[in-house]
Design an enzyme around this catalytic site. Structure first.
Site, PDB file in Angstrom:
ATOM      1  CD  GLU A  26     -57.056   5.795  13.665  1.00 56.74           C
ATOM      2  OE1 GLU A  26     -56.628   5.825  12.650  1.00 56.74           O
ATOM      3  OE2 GLU A  26     -58.012   5.966  14.306  1.00 56.74           O
ATOM      4  CD  GLU A  29     -61.914   7.755  17.763  1.00 56.75           C
ATOM      5  OE1 GLU A  29     -62.403   7.229  16.792  1.00 56.75           O
ATOM      6  OE2 GLU A  29     -61.017   8.385  17.832  1.00 56.75           O
TER       7      GLU A  29
HETATM    8  O1  G3I Z   1     -67.478  16.442   4.161  1.00 58.08           O
HETATM    9  C1  G3I Z   1     -67.633  15.607   3.123  1.00 58.08           C
HETATM   10  C2  G3I Z   1     -68.784  16.110   2.332  1.00 58.08           C
HETATM   11  O2  G3I Z   1     -68.591  17.409   1.508  1.00 58.08           O
HETATM   12  C3  G3I Z   1     -69.122  15.258   1.037  1.00 58.08           C
HETATM   13  O3  G3I Z   1     -70.169  15.588   0.258  1.00 58.08           O
HETATM   14  C4  G3I Z   1     -69.184  13.805   1.580  1.00 58.08           C
HETATM   15  C5  G3I Z   1     -69.233  12.731   0.648  1.00 58.08           C
HETATM   16  O4  G3I Z   1     -68.813  11.428   0.713  1.00 58.08           O
HETATM   17  O5  G3I Z   1     -67.969  13.452   2.524  1.00 58.08           O
HETATM   18  C6  G3I Z   1     -67.837  14.378   3.525  1.00 58.08           C
HETATM   19  O6  G3I Z   1     -66.894  14.066   3.996  1.00 58.08           O
HETATM   20  C7  G3I Z   1     -66.770  12.828   4.967  1.00 58.08           C
HETATM   21  C8  G3I Z   1     -66.550  12.977   6.349  1.00 58.08           C
HETATM   22  O7  G3I Z   1     -66.593  11.859   7.312  1.00 58.08           O
HETATM   23  C9  G3I Z   1     -67.735  13.934   6.937  1.00 58.08           C
HETATM   24  O8  G3I Z   1     -69.175  13.270   6.935  1.00 58.08           O
HETATM   25  C10 G3I Z   1     -65.745  11.707   4.599  1.00 58.08           C
HETATM   26  O9  G3I Z   1     -65.952  11.249   3.118  1.00 58.08           O
HETATM   27  C11 G3I Z   1     -65.745  10.646   5.269  1.00 58.08           C
HETATM   28  O10 G3I Z   1     -64.403   9.717   5.083  1.00 58.08           O
HETATM   29  C12 G3I Z   1     -65.442  10.987   6.791  1.00 58.08           C
HETATM   30  O11 G3I Z   1     -65.602  10.071   7.633  1.00 58.08           O
HETATM   31  C13 G3I Z   1     -65.102  10.114   8.940  1.00 58.08           C
HETATM   32  C14 G3I Z   1     -63.893   9.102   9.196  1.00 58.08           C
HETATM   33  O12 G3I Z   1     -63.406   9.436  10.513  1.00 58.08           O
HETATM   34  C15 G3I Z   1     -62.763   9.681   8.192  1.00 58.08           C
HETATM   35  O13 G3I Z   1     -61.544   8.912   8.708  1.00 58.08           O
HETATM   36  C16 G3I Z   1     -66.046   9.791   9.784  1.00 58.08           C
HETATM   37  O14 G3I Z   1     -67.116  10.724   9.625  1.00 58.08           O
HETATM   38  C17 G3I Z   1     -65.449   9.706  11.400  1.00 58.08           C
HETATM   39  O15 G3I Z   1     -66.397   9.172  12.075  1.00 58.08           O
HETATM   40  C18 G3I Z   1     -64.303   8.766  11.217  1.00 58.08           C
HETATM   41  O16 G3I Z   1     -63.495   9.065  12.668  1.00 58.08           O
HETATM   42  C19 G3I Z   1     -62.639   8.089  12.769  1.00 58.08           C
HETATM   43  C20 G3I Z   1     -61.794   9.006  13.884  1.00 58.08           C
HETATM   44  O17 G3I Z   1     -61.507  10.414  13.587  1.00 58.08           O
HETATM   45  C21 G3I Z   1     -60.268   8.264  14.176  1.00 58.08           C
HETATM   46  N1  G3I Z   1     -60.555   6.888  14.707  1.00 58.08           N
HETATM   47  C22 G3I Z   1     -61.642   6.357  13.747  1.00 58.08           C
HETATM   48  C23 G3I Z   1     -62.817   6.670  13.478  1.00 58.08           C
HETATM   49  C24 G3I Z   1     -63.807   6.103  12.625  1.00 58.08           C
HETATM   50  O18 G3I Z   1     -63.186   5.839  11.587  1.00 58.08           O
END
Ligand code: G3I
Length: 382
Positions: free
Chosen positions: A174, A286
């Site tokens: 990105e 994705e």
């Molecule tokens: O691991 C922590 C956990 O300890 C905590 O309790 C919880 C509370 O919010 O958060 C957890 O982390 C989260 C993580 O996902 C695991 O579930 C983050 O807050 C959350 O921001 C994170 O989101 C991920 C996101 O990328 C972050 O940018 C999504 O799962 C994931 O599907 C998403 O994937 C991205 C690709 O990597 C790149 N392209 C876009 C795509 C969608 O956004």
């Protein structure tokens, strides 16, 4: 007597018919329903992004779906910088979850993808600061040197750790400017600290470092909304520029975070036609289709802003029908471009797992059951 004979014959015939029907059911497609990986086995591998509950085996229903339907995996979060390398220094790495992810893929003979080495998001803030907490500056040669050194250490340690096991890496994620305006001449995302401090160099160097660490790995540039004309032209400019400098970029990852009306079949078709002229394999990295009402906005905003906006929207009443239609269109187009497309990966197993779960964007519902969109996708392969 005659009536009795006819009746007996009818009973015998219907008994035989029901026995035959029973036999037929025993060997029918209903007992061996088609799977995604089988349906597309002559076209491309079908991948899925998996989470920690899945690769550790906790989510047993999820594991059953992953191993029966898919033959490639991507790690949804565990190999991002903040997870695999949360702290500075040689002791700052944590390979424990990533090791379980890779072992899961090997145990099930799957194609294993690494996601992602260099990204502006999910990267700890220390990466862009000096030891006193000062922000690194793009006009300071020592700062640039320090950041390049950190990036090299990160890439070479992580890629080196999984050398020969992770076959495909998202090296740069990105990095392109999101603007939908064709008059916006900035090629790269100006808000990214990588761009602010290193400019184009970080992309060039990231690919070189990854190639040094594992010369056999397929190295991908990965981005979203690159179907849209302005961003697509920036992608072409970026890849052409890298190719002219012999930078080892080896595949283009198109995330394809779609919705019910975007990308339209013509847009996807034009995009794949134009991008395939670059001569690199294309991976759909994705894939999901957002069915929430708020998720139907245009795709020019930052993907995380999209995620926030989508969080509030309710799905449409006929969401499953619309979803099936969009998935059908997408797969028809992917199949048309099967010579260029070398992998299609869904971003999550079930709707409940998804980063935009209220848009019900995947092929399996929260009870691990296939949805109408699943049947529609399978139909395109037939
Ligand atoms: O691991 C922590 C956990 O300890 C905590 O309790 C919880 C509370 O919010 O958060 C957890 O982390 C989260 C993580 O996902 C695991 O579930 C983050 O807050 C959350 O921001 C994170 O989101 C991920 C996101 O990328 C972050 O940018 C999504 O799962 C994931 O599907 C998403 O994937 C991205 C690709 O990597 C790149 N392209 C876009 C795509 C969608 O956004």
């Amino acid at each position: 007597m005659e009536i009795l004979f006819v009746r007996t014959a009818v009973i015998l015939i219907s008994l035989a018919a029901s026995l035959l029907a029973g036999c037929a059911t025993g060997n029918s497609a209903a007992d061996h329903p088609p799977t995604l990986k089988d349906a597309f086995k002559n076209d491309f591998p079908i991948g899925v992004a998996i989470n920690q509950n899945q690769f550790t085996g906790l989510d047993t229903n999820g594991v059953a779906l992953i191993t029966s339907q898919f033959n490639a995996i991507s790690p949804e979060n565990v190999l991002k910088w903040e997870k695999v390398h949360p702290h500075p220094g040689t002791n700052g790495y944590d390979f424990a979850p990533g090791d379980v992810y890779v072992a899961f893929g090997e145990q099930h003979h799957m194609l294993i993808v690494g996601h992602t080495l260099v990204w502006h998001s999910q990267t700890p803030s220390w990466v862009f600061q000096d030891e006193s907490g000062r922000r690194l500056s793009g006009t300071n040669a020592a700062d640039r040197e320090l950041l390049l050194h950190r990036m090299r250490d990160h890439i070479q340690t992580v890629v080196g750790h999984y050398k020969g096991r992770i076959k495909i890496w998202d090296v740069v994620n990105e990095a392109l400017n999101d603007s939908r305006s064709e008059n916006d001449t900035n090629l790269l995302r100006q808000t990214s600290p990588w761009v602010r401090i290193l400019g184009m160099d970080f992309i060039v160097k990231a690919f070189e470092y990854a190639h040094e660490a594992d010369p056999d790995a397929i190295l991908r540039y990965n981005d979203y909304s690159i179907e849209n004309p302005a961003k697509r032209q920036r992608l072409i400019k970026l890849i052409t520029c890298l190719q002219s400098q012999h930078v080892p970029v080896m595949a283009i990852g198109s995330q394809t975070h779609a919705n019910l009306i975007w990308p339209e079949p013509d847009l996807e078709d034009d995009f794949l036609t134009e991008i395939s002229r670059l001569g690199l394999p294309i991976h759909i990295t994705e894939l999901d289709v957002n069915g929430s009402q708020a998720g139907q906005r245009s795709q020019d905003a930052d993907i995380m802003q999209n995620a926030q906006a989508n969080a509030g929207g309710q799905p449409f009443a006929t969401v499953q029908e619309k979803l099936a239609h969009q998935y059908g269109d997408l797969f028809k187009t992917f199949l048309k471009h099967r010579d260029a497309i070398k992998l299609v990966t869904f971003w999550g197993v079930t709707d409940t797992d998804s980063w935009r779960s209220n848009g019900q964007p995947l092929l399996f519902d929260g009870n691990w059951r296939p949805k109408p969109a699943f049947d529609e996708v399978i139909k395109t392969a037939e």
